[in-house]
Design a protein around this motif. Structure first.
Motif, PDB file in Angstrom:
ATOM      1  N   PRO A  87      -4.106   0.371  -2.640  1.00 20.82           N
ATOM      2  CA  PRO A  87      -2.885  -0.450  -3.234  1.00 20.82           C
ATOM      3  C   PRO A  87      -2.082   0.049  -4.578  1.00 20.82           C
ATOM      4  N   VAL A  88      -0.882  -0.552  -4.537  1.00 21.71           N
ATOM      5  CA  VAL A  88      -0.111  -0.222  -5.618  1.00 21.71           C
ATOM      6  C   VAL A  88      -0.381  -1.408  -6.665  1.00 21.71           C
ATOM      7  N   ASN A  89      -0.456  -0.984  -8.229  1.00 26.08           N
ATOM      8  CA  ASN A  89      -0.356  -1.781  -9.069  1.00 26.08           C
ATOM      9  C   ASN A  89       0.837  -1.921  -9.992  1.00 26.08           C
ATOM     10  N   ARG A  90       1.222  -2.957 -10.338  1.00 27.89           N
ATOM     11  CA  ARG A  90       2.659  -3.231 -10.980  1.00 27.89           C
ATOM     12  C   ARG A  90       2.383  -4.243 -12.043  1.00 27.89           C
ATOM     13  N   LYS A  91       3.361  -4.167 -12.748  1.00 30.49           N
ATOM     14  CA  LYS A  91       3.434  -5.261 -13.943  1.00 30.49           C
ATOM     15  C   LYS A  91       3.619  -6.509 -13.194  1.00 30.49           C
ATOM     16  N   THR A 137       0.755  -1.270  -0.104  1.00 32.74           N
ATOM     17  CA  THR A 137      -0.015   0.139  -0.190  1.00 32.74           C
ATOM     18  C   THR A 137       0.809   1.120  -0.015  1.00 32.74           C
ATOM     19  N   THR A 138       2.226   1.153  -0.145  1.00 31.17           N
ATOM     20  CA  THR A 138       2.835   2.343  -0.302  1.00 31.17           C
ATOM     21  C   THR A 138       3.069   2.981  -1.833  1.00 31.17           C
ATOM     22  N   ARG A 139       2.350   3.677  -1.894  1.00 24.89           N
ATOM     23  CA  ARG A 139       2.284   4.386  -3.280  1.00 24.89           C
ATOM     24  C   ARG A 139       2.852   5.777  -3.214  1.00 24.89           C
ATOM     25  N   ALA A 140       3.181   6.361  -4.297  1.00 23.85           N
ATOM     26  CA  ALA A 140       3.562   7.998  -4.453  1.00 23.85           C
ATOM     27  C   ALA A 140       2.484   8.601  -3.953  1.00 23.85           C
ATOM     28  N   LEU A 141       2.337   9.445  -2.826  1.00 20.28           N
ATOM     29  CA  LEU A 141       1.360  10.334  -2.439  1.00 20.28           C
ATOM     30  C   LEU A 141       1.781  11.774  -2.487  1.00 20.28           C
ATOM     31  N   ARG A 142       1.125  12.522  -3.187  1.00 14.84           N
ATOM     32  CA  ARG A 142       1.544  13.818  -3.363  1.00 14.84           C
ATOM     33  C   ARG A 142       0.659  14.860  -2.984  1.00 14.84           C
ATOM     34  N   ARG A 143      -0.424  14.567  -2.235  1.00 17.39           N
ATOM     35  CA  ARG A 143      -1.369  15.835  -1.913  1.00 17.39           C
ATOM     36  C   ARG A 143      -1.485  15.315  -0.178  1.00 17.39           C
ATOM     37  N   SER A 183      -1.774  14.719 -10.031  1.00 17.86           N
ATOM     38  CA  SER A 183      -1.250  14.836  -8.653  1.00 17.86           C
ATOM     39  C   SER A 183       0.151  15.344  -8.464  1.00 17.86           C
ATOM     40  N   VAL A 184       0.904  15.147  -9.507  1.00 21.20           N
ATOM     41  CA  VAL A 184       2.275  16.062  -9.786  1.00 21.20           C
ATOM     42  C   VAL A 184       2.199  17.340  -9.780  1.00 21.20           C
ATOM     43  N   ARG A 185       1.127  17.565 -10.634  1.00 23.89           N
ATOM     44  CA  ARG A 185       0.801  19.193 -10.973  1.00 23.89           C
ATOM     45  C   ARG A 185       0.373  19.676  -9.297  1.00 23.89           C
ATOM     46  N   THR A 194      22.013   4.852  -1.504  1.00 23.51           N
ATOM     47  CA  THR A 194      21.005   5.793  -0.895  1.00 23.51           C
ATOM     48  C   THR A 194      19.547   5.250  -1.020  1.00 23.51           C
ATOM     49  N   PHE A 195      19.180   4.931  -2.042  1.00 24.19           N
ATOM     50  CA  PHE A 195      17.662   4.711  -2.436  1.00 24.19           C
ATOM     51  C   PHE A 195      17.112   3.573  -1.506  1.00 24.19           C
ATOM     52  N   PRO A 196      18.078   2.630  -1.088  1.00 26.18           N
ATOM     53  CA  PRO A 196      17.419   1.680  -0.121  1.00 26.18           C
ATOM     54  C   PRO A 196      17.001   2.350   1.201  1.00 26.18           C
ATOM     55  N   SER A 231       4.591   9.983   1.137  1.00 28.86           N
ATOM     56  CA  SER A 231       5.591  10.801   0.661  1.00 28.86           C
ATOM     57  C   SER A 231       5.874  10.344  -1.030  1.00 28.86           C
ATOM     58  N   SER A 232       6.384  11.276  -1.568  1.00 34.77           N
ATOM     59  CA  SER A 232       6.951  10.958  -2.906  1.00 34.77           C
ATOM     60  C   SER A 232       8.172  11.324  -3.253  1.00 34.77           C
ATOM     61  N   ILE A 233       9.155  10.787  -3.932  1.00 38.12           N
ATOM     62  CA  ILE A 233      10.143  11.324  -4.419  1.00 38.12           C
ATOM     63  C   ILE A 233       9.699  12.573  -5.411  1.00 38.12           C
ATOM     64  N   PHE A 234      10.439  13.501  -5.465  1.00 31.09           N
ATOM     65  CA  PHE A 234       9.868  14.511  -6.238  1.00 31.09           C
ATOM     66  C   PHE A 234      11.141  15.582  -6.699  1.00 31.09           C
ATOM     67  N   ASN A 235      11.458  15.372  -7.888  1.00 25.29           N
ATOM     68  CA  ASN A 235      12.597  15.974  -8.304  1.00 25.29           C
ATOM     69  C   ASN A 235      12.327  17.245  -9.338  1.00 25.29           C
ATOM     70  N   LEU A 236      10.945  17.663  -9.407  1.00 27.49           N
ATOM     71  CA  LEU A 236      10.896  18.758 -10.374  1.00 27.49           C
ATOM     72  C   LEU A 236      11.578  20.027  -9.878  1.00 27.49           C
ATOM     73  N   PRO A 237      11.694  20.292  -8.420  1.00 22.84           N
ATOM     74  CA  PRO A 237      12.509  21.538  -8.036  1.00 22.84           C
ATOM     75  C   PRO A 237      13.905  21.474  -8.007  1.00 22.84           C
TER      76      PRO A 237
HETATM   77  C1  LIG Z   1      14.270   7.315  -8.775  1.00 20.60           C
HETATM   78  C2  LIG Z   1      12.826   8.043  -8.703  1.00 20.60           C
HETATM   79  C3  LIG Z   1      12.345   9.296  -9.048  1.00 20.60           C
HETATM   80  C4  LIG Z   1      11.239   9.822  -8.747  1.00 20.60           C
HETATM   81  N1  LIG Z   1      11.037  11.129  -9.197  1.00 20.60           N
HETATM   82  C5  LIG Z   1       9.820  11.295  -9.310  1.00 20.60           C
HETATM   83  C6  LIG Z   1       9.618  12.791  -9.372  1.00 20.60           C
HETATM   84  O1  LIG Z   1      10.401  13.527  -9.896  1.00 20.60           O
HETATM   85  N2  LIG Z   1       8.136  13.479  -9.342  1.00 20.60           N
HETATM   86  C7  LIG Z   1       7.318  12.493  -9.106  1.00 20.60           C
HETATM   87  O2  LIG Z   1       6.287  12.954  -8.929  1.00 20.60           O
HETATM   88  N3  LIG Z   1       7.324  11.100  -8.671  1.00 20.60           N
HETATM   89  C8  LIG Z   1       8.775  10.665  -8.635  1.00 20.60           C
HETATM   90  N4  LIG Z   1       8.766   9.373  -8.516  1.00 20.60           N
HETATM   91  C9  LIG Z   1       7.912   8.782  -7.808  1.00 20.60           C
HETATM   92  C10 LIG Z   1       7.386   7.804  -8.988  1.00 20.60           C
HETATM   93  O3  LIG Z   1       6.504   8.417 -10.361  1.00 20.60           O
HETATM   94  C11 LIG Z   1       6.220   6.687  -8.516  1.00 20.60           C
HETATM   95  O4  LIG Z   1       6.749   6.053  -7.698  1.00 20.60           O
HETATM   96  C12 LIG Z   1       5.662   5.733  -9.600  1.00 20.60           C
HETATM   97  O5  LIG Z   1       4.964   6.606 -10.670  1.00 20.60           O
HETATM   98  C13 LIG Z   1       4.707   4.673  -9.098  1.00 20.60           C
HETATM   99  O6  LIG Z   1       3.786   5.398  -8.485  1.00 20.60           O
HETATM  100  P1  LIG Z   1       2.729   4.720  -7.555  1.00 20.60           P
HETATM  101  O7  LIG Z   1       3.764   4.155  -6.577  1.00 20.60           O
HETATM  102  O8  LIG Z   1       1.770   5.989  -6.948  1.00 20.60           O
HETATM  103  O9  LIG Z   1       2.076   3.575  -8.285  1.00 20.60           O
HETATM  104  C14 LIG Z   1      10.361   8.988  -8.559  1.00 20.60           C
HETATM  105  C15 LIG Z   1      10.569   7.659  -8.072  1.00 20.60           C
HETATM  106  C16 LIG Z   1      11.986   6.981  -8.169  1.00 20.60           C
HETATM  107  C17 LIG Z   1      12.101   5.764  -7.533  1.00 20.60           C
END
Ligand SMILES: Cc1cc2nc3c(=O)[nH]c(=O)nc-3n(C[C@H](O)[C@H](O)[C@H](O)COP(=O)(O)O)c2cc1C
Length: 220
Positions: free
Chosen positions: A184-188, A13-19, A97-99, A128-130, A146-152
């Motif tokens: 939940p997260v969906n993956r290949k 259930t750990t997905r990228a959360l952005r709000r 959600s990125v926007r 680092t990523f582990p 949380s979400s990794i977010f590299n746009l800035p």
């Molecule tokens: C190395 C790496 C870089 C990422 N960079 C970004 C990013 O710059 N912006 C963003 O919104 N999400 C970023 N993510 C999150 C992924 O987009 C996200 O985990 C993927 O789309 C799966 O989404 P879900 O877990 O919600 O299914 C990154 C993830 C990783 C592992």
């Protein structure tokens, strides 16, 4: 924490959360995330990750400015907002959600900057990523997102955060109590990405499992 969801439920259930809600993240919760993060492995056990907690409104405002610039460049490839709204559901929701994160970055309770030693490891980021994953799983287990977010990401961040030459900024991790639901997260499916003995060879056992995997076991 007796009510934590358990390892597999957390993973599934750990997905990228952005709000995020505006609620602050208590220091004890943050500490638990970092204390879990630093249990990760690293090459030669160097543990040379470094983390900066960003809560300063002025820095968050600058990060927002850069994120919005980044979003404008990134989203241009999809066309206008109308075009984005016509994309398939998953892609559309993820992009929106990125926007929203870019536009609301100054209101995110905490942004963590993740650093590692420059040039030290043969697999940059591999040490680092582990720890980042541990951090995100720990956050999820305590009800945060949380979400990794590299746009800035910008060179100027090094000066703004006082990062020494020896360190590399690997990612930014906005986090807080989520306004969207956890997984939940969906993956290949495993069967499409795991091979048996040689590249491309089917692993029969995986082929017999449901394409959506075993999430049902943990999510019930
Ligand atoms: C190395 C790496 C870089 C990422 N960079 C970004 C990013 O710059 N912006 C963003 O919104 N999400 C970023 N993510 C999150 C992924 O987009 C996200 O985990 C993927 O789309 C799966 O989404 P879900 O877990 O919600 O299914 C990154 C993830 C990783 C592992």
């Amino acid at each position: 924490m007796s009510d934590e969801p358990g390892l597999f439920r957390t993973i599934y259930t750990t997905r990228a959360l952005r709000r995020f809600k505006p609620d602050p993240v208590p220091d004890a919760v943050l500490f638990q995330c970092f204390d879990a993060a630093i249990r990760a492995s690293s090459g030669q056990n160097a543990q040379d990750w470094r983390w900066i907690i960003i809560r300063d409104p002025a820095i968050k405002a600058k990060l927002r400015e850069w994120a919005v610039e980044g979003w404008e460049r990134y989203s241009a490839r999809y066309g206008s907002e109308e075009d984005i709204r016509r994309l398939p559901r998953n892609q559309r929701l993820s992009l929106l959600s990125v926007r929203d994160l870019a536009l609301g970055l100054d209101r995110v309770p905490v942004i963590v900057a993740v650093l590692g030693m420059k040039g030290r490891h043969s697999t940059p980021g591999g040490s680092t990523f582990p720890a980042v994953q541990n951090f995100q799983l720990a956050a999820r287990a305590m009800g945060l997102g949380s979400s990794i977010f590299n746009l800035p990401m910008r060179e100027q961040l090094y000066e703004m955060l006082g990062i020494p030459e020896s360190n590399q900024l690997y990612c930014l991790l906005p986090m807080g109590y989520p306004a969207d639901r956890q997984g939940p997260v969906n993956r290949k499916p495993v069967s499409t990405v795991v091979y048996n003995e040689r590249f491309g060879e089917v692993w029969a056992f995986a082929g017999e499992q449901p394409d959506e995997g075993w999430g049902e076991r943990w999510l019930g």
